[in-house]
Motif scaffolding. Structure first.
Motif, PDB file in Angstrom:
ATOM      1  N   UNK A   6       0.842  -1.183   0.000  1.00  0.00           N
ATOM      2  CA  UNK A   6       0.000   0.000   0.000  1.00  0.00           C
ATOM      3  C   UNK A   6       0.881   1.238   0.000  1.00  0.00           C
ATOM      4  N   UNK A   7       0.374   2.279  -0.574  1.00  0.00           N
ATOM      5  CA  UNK A   7       1.139   3.518  -0.680  1.00  0.00           C
ATOM      6  C   UNK A   7       0.964   4.376   0.569  1.00  0.00           C
ATOM      7  N   UNK A  30      -7.874   6.369   1.946  1.00  0.00           N
ATOM      8  CA  UNK A  30      -7.580   5.378   2.983  1.00  0.00           C
ATOM      9  C   UNK A  30      -8.407   4.108   2.791  1.00  0.00           C
ATOM     10  N   UNK A  31      -9.600   4.252   2.243  1.00  0.00           N
ATOM     11  CA  UNK A  31     -10.474   3.094   2.020  1.00  0.00           C
ATOM     12  C   UNK A  31      -9.829   2.084   1.073  1.00  0.00           C
ATOM     13  N   UNK A  32      -8.876   2.548   0.270  1.00  0.00           N
ATOM     14  CA  UNK A  32      -8.128   1.654  -0.604  1.00  0.00           C
ATOM     15  C   UNK A  32      -6.978   0.958   0.110  1.00  0.00           C
ATOM     16  N   UNK A  33      -6.847   1.182   1.412  1.00  0.00           N
ATOM     17  CA  UNK A  33      -5.803   0.536   2.193  1.00  0.00           C
ATOM     18  C   UNK A  33      -4.531   1.344   2.321  1.00  0.00           C
ATOM     19  N   UNK A  34      -4.557   2.584   1.886  1.00  0.00           N
ATOM     20  CA  UNK A  34      -3.360   3.425   1.897  1.00  0.00           C
ATOM     21  C   UNK A  34      -3.302   4.273   3.165  1.00  0.00           C
ATOM     22  N   UNK A  93      10.547  10.176  -4.259  1.00  0.00           N
ATOM     23  CA  UNK A  93       9.110  10.408  -4.445  1.00  0.00           C
ATOM     24  C   UNK A  93       8.514   9.216  -5.184  1.00  0.00           C
ATOM     25  N   UNK A  94       7.325   8.802  -4.770  1.00  0.00           N
ATOM     26  CA  UNK A  94       6.695   7.621  -5.371  1.00  0.00           C
ATOM     27  C   UNK A  94       5.661   7.983  -6.423  1.00  0.00           C
ATOM     28  N   UNK A  95       5.162   9.207  -6.411  1.00  0.00           N
ATOM     29  CA  UNK A  95       4.153   9.615  -7.378  1.00  0.00           C
ATOM     30  C   UNK A  95       3.537  10.925  -6.952  1.00  0.00           C
ATOM     31  N   UNK A  96       2.593  11.408  -7.779  1.00  0.00           N
ATOM     32  CA  UNK A  96       1.899  12.660  -7.477  1.00  0.00           C
ATOM     33  C   UNK A  96       0.453  12.567  -7.936  1.00  0.00           C
ATOM     34  N   UNK A  97      -0.422  13.117  -7.104  1.00  0.00           N
ATOM     35  CA  UNK A  97      -1.841  13.244  -7.412  1.00  0.00           C
ATOM     36  C   UNK A  97      -2.167  14.727  -7.290  1.00  0.00           C
ATOM     37  N   UNK A 186      -2.541   4.376  -7.246  1.00  0.00           N
ATOM     38  CA  UNK A 186      -1.875   4.015  -5.999  1.00  0.00           C
ATOM     39  C   UNK A 186      -1.663   2.499  -5.900  1.00  0.00           C
ATOM     40  N   UNK A 187      -2.632   1.739  -6.343  1.00  0.00           N
ATOM     41  CA  UNK A 187      -2.514   0.266  -6.276  1.00  0.00           C
ATOM     42  C   UNK A 187      -1.402  -0.249  -7.171  1.00  0.00           C
ATOM     43  N   UNK A 188      -1.062   0.509  -8.217  1.00  0.00           N
ATOM     44  CA  UNK A 188      -0.038   0.072  -9.165  1.00  0.00           C
ATOM     45  C   UNK A 188       1.380   0.423  -8.725  1.00  0.00           C
ATOM     46  N   UNK A 189       1.522   1.201  -7.674  1.00  0.00           N
ATOM     47  CA  UNK A 189       2.861   1.622  -7.225  1.00  0.00           C
ATOM     48  C   UNK A 189       3.594   0.504  -6.523  1.00  0.00           C
TER      49      UNK A 189
END
Length: 189
Positions: A6-7, A30-34, A93-97, A186-189
Motif C-alpha cells: 500500500x502507498x 484510505x479506504x483503498x488501504x493506503x 518520491x513515489x508519485x503525485x496526485x 496508488x494500487x499500481x505503485x
C-alpha cells in the motif's frame, strides 16, 4: 500470494483549510488501504473564502517537509504547489496526485522537468475558471506530452474545489471517479 503493498500519501489541503471535505477525501484514499497524512497548514483555521485563505497562506513560514520523504505527494488546488514541488524535487518520491491545479514544467515559472518515470495524475473540471481559465489545464496537457507516466482527467463542469464534500461546489459523481482513478494509480505503485 503476496499482499499488494500500500502507498503512503501526504495530501495538502486547499485555501479553505483542512475542511471536513478534505478529510473525507483523504478517507476515500484510505479506504483503498493506503496511509494518508493530512497536515493542517492553517493550524485549524478554516478561511471563509479563497481570498481569506490566500491572505493566511501569505503569512506561513517555508517548511522542509522532510517527515514526508519517499511518499506520494497529493494536493488539492493551492495544496498542489507544495505537492508538485516535492514530487519534482525529492529523491524517492513515489508519485503525485494533483487535484484541481497543475504548475508548469517548462518555462519561466517551472519548478523544473518532471522526473523520469514518476507517475502523476492531474484531475480538474474543464470549465473551472481557475483550472481551465488560469493555465493549469494547459500545464497539465504539457506535462502529459512530456512525461510518459502522466495522466490528465478532465471532468464536465465549472466547479472549483469539487472534491470537497463540505463545500457547495462539491460534485459527488465526479469525486467518486477521481477517487477510483487515484486508487488505481496508488494500487499500481
Amino acid at each position: 500470494m503476496e499482499a499488494p503493498s500500500m502507498a503512503e500519501v501526504v495530501l495538502f489541503h486547499h485555501l479553505r483549510g483542512l475542511t471536513d471535505g478534505v478529510r473525507a477525501f483523504a478517507g476515500g484514499l484510505r479506504a483503498g488501504g493506503h496511509t494518508v497524512h493530512t497536515p493542517d497548514l492553517f493550524d485549524g483555521a478554516l478561511p471563509g473564502s479563497l481570498e481569506e485563505g490566500s491572505a493566511l497562506a501569505g503569512t506561513l513560514p517555508e517548511r522542509g517537509w522532510e517527515e514526508y520523504d519517499g511518499m506520494v505527494y497529493a494536493g488539492i488546488s493551492w495544496g498542489v504547489m507544495t505537492a508538485q514541488r516535492l514530487a519534482q524535487t525529492r529523491p524517492g518520491a513515489r508519485g503525485a496526485l494533483l487535484y484541481e491545479a497543475c504548475l508548469p514544467v517548462t518555462g519561466q515559472w517551472a519548478i523544473g522537468p518532471w522526473p523520469q518515470g514518476l507517475p502523476v495524475q492531474v484531475h480538474g473540471m474543464s470549465a473551472d475558471p481557475f483550472f481551465g481559465g488560469e493555465g493549469d489545464a494547459d500545464a497539465a496537457r504539457e506535462l502529459v506530452g512530456l512525461a510518459d507516466s502522466a495522466q490528465l482527467y478532465l471532468y464536465d463542469g465549472d466547479a472549483h474545489l469539487f472534491t470537497d464534500a463540505s463545500l457547495p461546489s462539491y460534485d459527488a459523481e465526479a469525486t467518486a471517479l477521481v477517487l477510483e482513478r487515484s486508487l488505481t494509480m496508488l494500487a499500481a505503485l
